[in-house]
Scaffold this active site. Structure first.
Site, short mmCIF file in Angstrom:
data_model
loop_
_atom_site.label_atom_id
_atom_site.label_comp_id
_atom_site.label_asym_id
_atom_site.label_seq_id
_atom_site.Cartn_x
_atom_site.Cartn_y
_atom_site.Cartn_z
N ASP A 53 0.84 -1.20 0.00
CA ASP A 53 0.00 0.00 0.00
C ASP A 53 0.88 1.26 0.00
OD1 ASP A 53 -2.44 1.69 0.93
OD2 ASP A 53 -1.10 1.86 2.64
N GLU A 125 -1.93 -4.94 -3.72
CA GLU A 125 -0.98 -4.31 -2.80
C GLU A 125 0.05 -5.32 -2.30
OE1 GLU A 125 -3.95 -0.77 -1.16
OE2 GLU A 125 -3.73 -2.59 0.05
#
Lengths: 232, 232
Positions: A53, A125
């Protein structure tokens, strides 16, 4: 372990070869699979998602910062938010066929988790977190240049840009073009002046607009031209 | 341009020398200053803040990921949120004396903007964005190792950790120590069993705890020891 078709696909489509396959495996292991196979002592992909992320956030921010040197902070922030959201990341995940390779528990599989947008986002992610750990941020940039940046360049997130920038983005997809704005005239009383502008791309007039100053008229002309190009 | 005392201070305290002083100057230029000096055509620090925010997010995430290999994603996320928040970044900004060098418009100066936490947070982000552009992420990591990580290592954000991890963090600030948990006994009926544990650091018993299993009793003992150490 990760399916060998996937390893080939990563190599052929993206030129990626992992040094440490256990980290790639971890990225594709959902917590529901870990819970169903406690005896294997596996790790799920949630910590990699945490890392990925942040890696993606910086990679997208750096790209936007350099690509749009005149865009103010507020618009950069809105554009970044549009790119790093669930809907976008989950579609990139599918585009890269990640959905085919995630390992799920049986219950989650039956509940349709494989197509759940948040799961696909987390997976995207986690993959980038694994790639970063295995090969550094340069490898993530290279991957994202293939999977995210073309969507930005195609104007998919340009609702956050002003119309003139968006038109330039759209028109220059297939190479450099010359965009010119020409003031056609102005009319109306002093306190309600209207300016009229036309915009041309490589000498072909594509739109007209009007507004209470030259800048506003140019924005309106750009919006008109963009709408016409997108219909074509 | 940036004050020469500040340039010396950056060099002496942090070993940082900017190649491009205009980018450092931009980081220390508030929008209110730009607005009051339109004739100078300056840039404010907001785009650098956008970039620096993402650089810091990755730098902190990477550090937490590697430092706490056993912390689950949820706790990593809460710890990161505690570190990258306004209160923390504004205090790092003051610690680095950034508040002394920001250029403000007169109105904002009179309104007390120099001590406003969000302004100091933005400034901290803008500085790190400038450092990243000027010298790459390695330079940001080096700076953050001096300004942020010592606070993490001192346990300031450890409310998000479990007590055993927090005790270890706190106790090991001044070098390696041996932490041992010893089961003292268990009692109570089968369905309401209580376990009793004591914890010692380098053979000095510092706390006791009880709980419905050994793990819970250890956590309670660690919390007790930590409370005692922090009072000392």
């Amino acid at each position: 372990m990760v399916a060998s078709e996937f390893i080939s696909e990563l190599r052929q489509r993206y030129g990626i070869e992992f040094n440490d396959l256990t980290i790639l495996d971890e990225a594709f292991t959902h917590s529901s699979y870990v819970n169903e196979h406690r005896e294997l002592g596996l790790k799920d992909n949630e910590r990699l998602e945490f890392l990925g992320d942040a890696v993606l956030e910086l990679t997208v921010s750096d790209y936007l910062y350099r690509k749009y040197p005149d865009l103010p902070e507020g618009k950069l922030t809105r554009m970044r938010a549009a790119i790093v959201q669930t809907r976008s990341f989950s579609s990139f995940s599918k585009e890269a066929h990640f959905d085919q390779y995630i390992k799920l528990g049986k219950g989650e599989e039956q509940a349709g988790a494989r197509t759940r947008l948040t799961l696909l986002e987390d997976l995207f992610e986690a993959f980038n977190g694994a790639l970063y750990l295995d090969q550094g941020r340069g490898a993530v940039i290279k991957f994202v240049e293939q999977v995210i940046f073309p969507h930005i360049e195609a104007g998919e997130f340009s609702a956050e840009m002003d119309h003139k920038t968006a038109l330039q983005e759209f028109a220059q997809q297939d190479g450099d073009v010359q965009i010119t704005y020409r003031l056609l005239g102005e009319d109306g009383p002093a306190h309600e002046r209207q300016f009229h502008v036309e915009v041309a791309i490589d000498d072909v007039v594509l739109g007209q607009g009007q507004g209470k100053n030259k800048k506003a008229a140019e924005q309106a002309a750009a919006a008109a031209a963009l709408a016409r190009l997108k219909q074509a």
